[in-house]
Motif scaffolding. Structure first.
Motif, PDB file in Angstrom:
ATOM      1  N   ASN A   2       0.829  -1.196   0.000  1.00 32.23           N
ATOM      2  CA  ASN A   2       0.000   0.000   0.000  1.00 32.23           C
ATOM      3  C   ASN A   2       0.873   1.259   0.000  1.00 32.23           C
ATOM      4  O   ASN A   2       2.098   1.197   0.116  1.00 32.23           O
ATOM      5  CB  ASN A   2      -0.977   0.002   1.181  1.00 32.23           C
ATOM      6  N   THR A   5       3.142   1.921   3.157  1.00 34.73           N
ATOM      7  CA  THR A   5       4.266   0.976   3.197  1.00 34.73           C
ATOM      8  C   THR A   5       5.320   1.363   2.167  1.00 34.73           C
ATOM      9  O   THR A   5       6.527   1.318   2.442  1.00 34.73           O
ATOM     10  CB  THR A   5       3.767  -0.455   2.923  1.00 34.73           C
ATOM     11  N   THR A  29       6.502  -5.239   4.898  1.00 34.99           N
ATOM     12  CA  THR A  29       5.095  -5.069   5.240  1.00 34.99           C
ATOM     13  C   THR A  29       5.001  -4.073   6.388  1.00 34.99           C
ATOM     14  O   THR A  29       5.949  -3.899   7.150  1.00 34.99           O
ATOM     15  CB  THR A  29       4.427  -6.393   5.663  1.00 34.99           C
ATOM     16  N   ALA A  30       3.848  -3.421   6.508  1.00 40.05           N
ATOM     17  CA  ALA A  30       3.657  -2.462   7.591  1.00 40.05           C
ATOM     18  C   ALA A  30       2.232  -2.544   8.099  1.00 40.05           C
ATOM     19  O   ALA A  30       1.288  -2.722   7.320  1.00 40.05           O
ATOM     20  CB  ALA A  30       3.976  -1.044   7.124  1.00 40.05           C
ATOM     21  N   GLU A  31       2.085  -2.444   9.416  1.00 36.76           N
ATOM     22  CA  GLU A  31       0.757  -2.347  10.016  1.00 36.76           C
ATOM     23  C   GLU A  31       0.764  -1.165  10.974  1.00 36.76           C
ATOM     24  O   GLU A  31       1.765  -0.911  11.646  1.00 36.76           O
ATOM     25  CB  GLU A  31       0.392  -3.639  10.761  1.00 36.76           C
ATOM     26  N   GLY A  32      -0.320  -0.414  11.003  1.00 34.83           N
ATOM     27  CA  GLY A  32      -0.333   0.779  11.827  1.00 34.83           C
ATOM     28  C   GLY A  32      -1.662   0.995  12.523  1.00 34.83           C
ATOM     29  O   GLY A  32      -2.664   0.333  12.220  1.00 34.83           O
ATOM     30  N   PHE A  33      -1.661   1.923  13.483  1.00 35.69           N
ATOM     31  CA  PHE A  33      -2.877   2.313  14.189  1.00 35.69           C
ATOM     32  C   PHE A  33      -2.731   3.771  14.595  1.00 35.69           C
ATOM     33  O   PHE A  33      -1.623   4.327  14.593  1.00 35.69           O
ATOM     34  CB  PHE A  33      -3.125   1.428  15.412  1.00 35.69           C
ATOM     35  N   SER A  43       0.053   8.543  13.904  1.00 40.11           N
ATOM     36  CA  SER A  43      -0.085   7.100  13.706  1.00 40.11           C
ATOM     37  C   SER A  43       1.232   6.414  14.032  1.00 40.11           C
ATOM     38  O   SER A  43       2.294   7.023  13.973  1.00 40.11           O
ATOM     39  CB  SER A  43      -0.507   6.779  12.268  1.00 40.11           C
ATOM     40  N   HIS A  45       3.482   2.820  13.253  1.00 33.86           N
ATOM     41  CA  HIS A  45       3.579   1.729  12.293  1.00 33.86           C
ATOM     42  C   HIS A  45       4.687   0.757  12.683  1.00 33.86           C
ATOM     43  O   HIS A  45       5.798   1.187  13.043  1.00 33.86           O
ATOM     44  CB  HIS A  45       3.852   2.279  10.889  1.00 33.86           C
ATOM     45  N   ARG A  46       4.374  -0.526  12.602  1.00 34.65           N
ATOM     46  CA  ARG A  46       5.402  -1.557  12.732  1.00 34.65           C
ATOM     47  C   ARG A  46       5.760  -2.030  11.337  1.00 34.65           C
ATOM     48  O   ARG A  46       4.909  -2.545  10.606  1.00 34.65           O
ATOM     49  CB  ARG A  46       4.904  -2.714  13.582  1.00 34.65           C
ATOM     50  N   THR A  58      12.020  -5.866  12.645  1.00 33.86           N
ATOM     51  CA  THR A  58      10.819  -5.053  12.775  1.00 33.86           C
ATOM     52  C   THR A  58      11.183  -3.708  13.381  1.00 33.86           C
ATOM     53  O   THR A  58      11.870  -3.646  14.410  1.00 33.86           O
ATOM     54  CB  THR A  58       9.769  -5.747  13.658  1.00 33.86           C
TER      55      THR A  58
END
Length: 456
Positions: A2, A5, A29-33, A43, A45-46, A58
């Motif tokens: 995305n 990322t 890859t990245a995931e965030g909140f 925000s 992000h890992r 990571t």
């Protein structure tokens, strides 16, 4: 991949804290909140990087989001991402966006849980809620923010499951009221999913204002000595030996208190043999990188072999793990020891293992050699400077050792083969580092190996 990322994948390799420089990526890859939804939006992000050799790392990256570009944040700009309404959102490094630094302390005061992130105040001192943080320009593997003259937040960029030793050690030492540490005010962790330990994200400590770092003080003393061509180290106004002795006492005080609050155990024969094997293995690997090590190799092998057979008693305990002059501060009342996370490049589990305080002592003794000799790089052929550097280093090494020995519970021998082996192992590591990064500095650790192996 995305858009966020993709932005992070392009930006991270240029950051000083990113440890994978020069390695080939296979995937990211990245995931965030959202940690805060005010203005700016914050925000977290890992970012998980997989390398071509199969290894993974990571990293934690906080971003601040603006609806329009902010000129004064241009150096922190990461990129723009299209929003669903046809406009753009502008992403910035949130640790360099002062408006985005306030929520960290707000959540600590409130002991918040936000998404997978949990905030744990220590509950013992004032946390300056509402203040923005200013980034320290000396960031390396981590990023630090100073809040006024009250607190400092360290963000651990590379995440591993488990409690970071910096938090663990400071939390344990809190009950001893040791005067040589900066008190822990709180820490932050992030969940990694079922069956896995949480990772430490950040820690908040009391800030030490009006302090001088040990490296700058020591190297100023060396410059004073070089400027006085006809005086010895103990005759120069900037003589550092008294400070070195007090630093030895402070280091011993911290080691002693660590045995009171964290586990200890006597070293068994297998530990000595394993230690000697590890040192020898690092030497053999270093020889392939630094051919100049060859003239010292036999002496180093004999020194490491002596470690396997030594009868020096060792009680293993928690230690600093990466102690040097850049990890200590001099205040008006004494020395403060910082950064108990150990060597960041080592796995977290290894950094939490029990060890001998001699590793820390050896690290500081090596640092005195570096402080004395770093200016010789400019004039390597000056015999007078070389002599004076040796004199300064030896005087301060002996002073540190005297202070440490007087304040320590250990039975120490100035001729300890174990201590020399730790010094030599550190110098071998330094040779590899300098060969890869500053070849003109290689003379510093190589000259120390001549001294360390001459006694074998």
């Amino acid at each position: 991949m995305n858009a966020v990322t993709e932005l992070l994948a392009g930006w991270m390799p240029g950051q000083r804290w990113f440890g994978g420089k020069g390695r080939e990526w296979a995937d990211v890859t990245a995931e965030g909140f959202l940690l805060d939804q005010s203005d700016p939006v914050l925000s977290v992000h890992r970012v998980r990087v997989t390398y071509k050799d199969g290894a993974t790392e990571t990293y934690l990256v906080p971003l601040s989001w603006r609806e329009s570009p902010v000129e004064e944040l241009s150096s922190a700009f990461i990129g723009a991402v299209a929003d669903p309404h046809g406009g753009e959102n502008y992403a910035y490094d949130a640790m360099r966006d002062r408006d985005a630094t306030v929520p960290w302390l707000t959540h600590l005061v409130a002991a918040s849980t936000v998404g997978p992130m949990r905030f744990h105040p220590a509950g013992v001192a004032y946390i300056p809620e509402g203040l923005p943080g200013d980034i320290l320009s000396t960031e390396q593997s981590n990023t630090s923010l100073v809040y006024g003259e009250t607190a400092i937040l360290k963000l651990f960029r590379r995440l591993e499951p488990g409690l970071n030793p910096d938090v663990e050690v400071h939390d344990a030492l809190r009950q001893t009221e040791n005067p040589h540490i900066a008190p822990l005010l709180g820490y932050v962790e992030i969940d990694n999913g079922p069956g896995e330990e949480a990772s430490t994200v950040a820690m908040l400590q009391a800030f030490v204002p009006n302090a001088s770092d040990g490296w700058r003080l020591a190297t100023s003393s060396v410059r004073d000595l070089y400027a006085e061509g006809d005086l010895h180290a103990d005759e120069v106004g900037g003589d550092f030996a008294g400070e070195s002795e007090r630093l030895g006492e402070a280091t011993a005080s911290v080691h002693r208190d660590l045995t009171r609050v964290l586990p200890t155990e006597p070293a068994e024969r297998d530990w000595y043999r394993s230690l000697a094997e590890q040192m020898t293995s690092r030497l053999e690997a270093a020889l392939a990188v630094v051919p100049d090590l060859a003239e010292h190799a036999d002496g180093l092998r004999r020194l490491y072999a002596a470690v396997a057979d030594t009868d020096e008693p060792v009680v293993r305990q928690r230690v600093h793990g990466d102690l040097h002059l850049g990890q200590v501060l001099r205040t008006a009342s004494g020395w403060i020891v910082l950064d108990f996370e150990g060597e960041p490049a080592r796995p977290l589990a290894a950094r939490r293992e029990l060890d001998t305080p001699l590793r820390d002592v050896a690290g500081m003794l090596r640092s005195f050699d570096y402080a004395a000799r770093h200016m010789l790089v400019e004039q390597p052929g000056d015999p007078q400077r070389s002599y004076r550097a040796q004199e300064w280093a030896e005087r301060n090494r002996q002073a540190f050792w005297a202070g440490y020995s007087a304040a320590s519970d250990l039975q120490l021998s100035a001729g300890s083969a174990l201590l020399r082996a730790f010094e030599a192992d550190k110098a071998v590591y330094e040779c590899v580092y300098e060969a890869r990064n500053r070849p003109h500095w290689l003379m510093i650790p190589l000259s120390s190996l001549s001294r360390l192996t001459s006694l074998v």
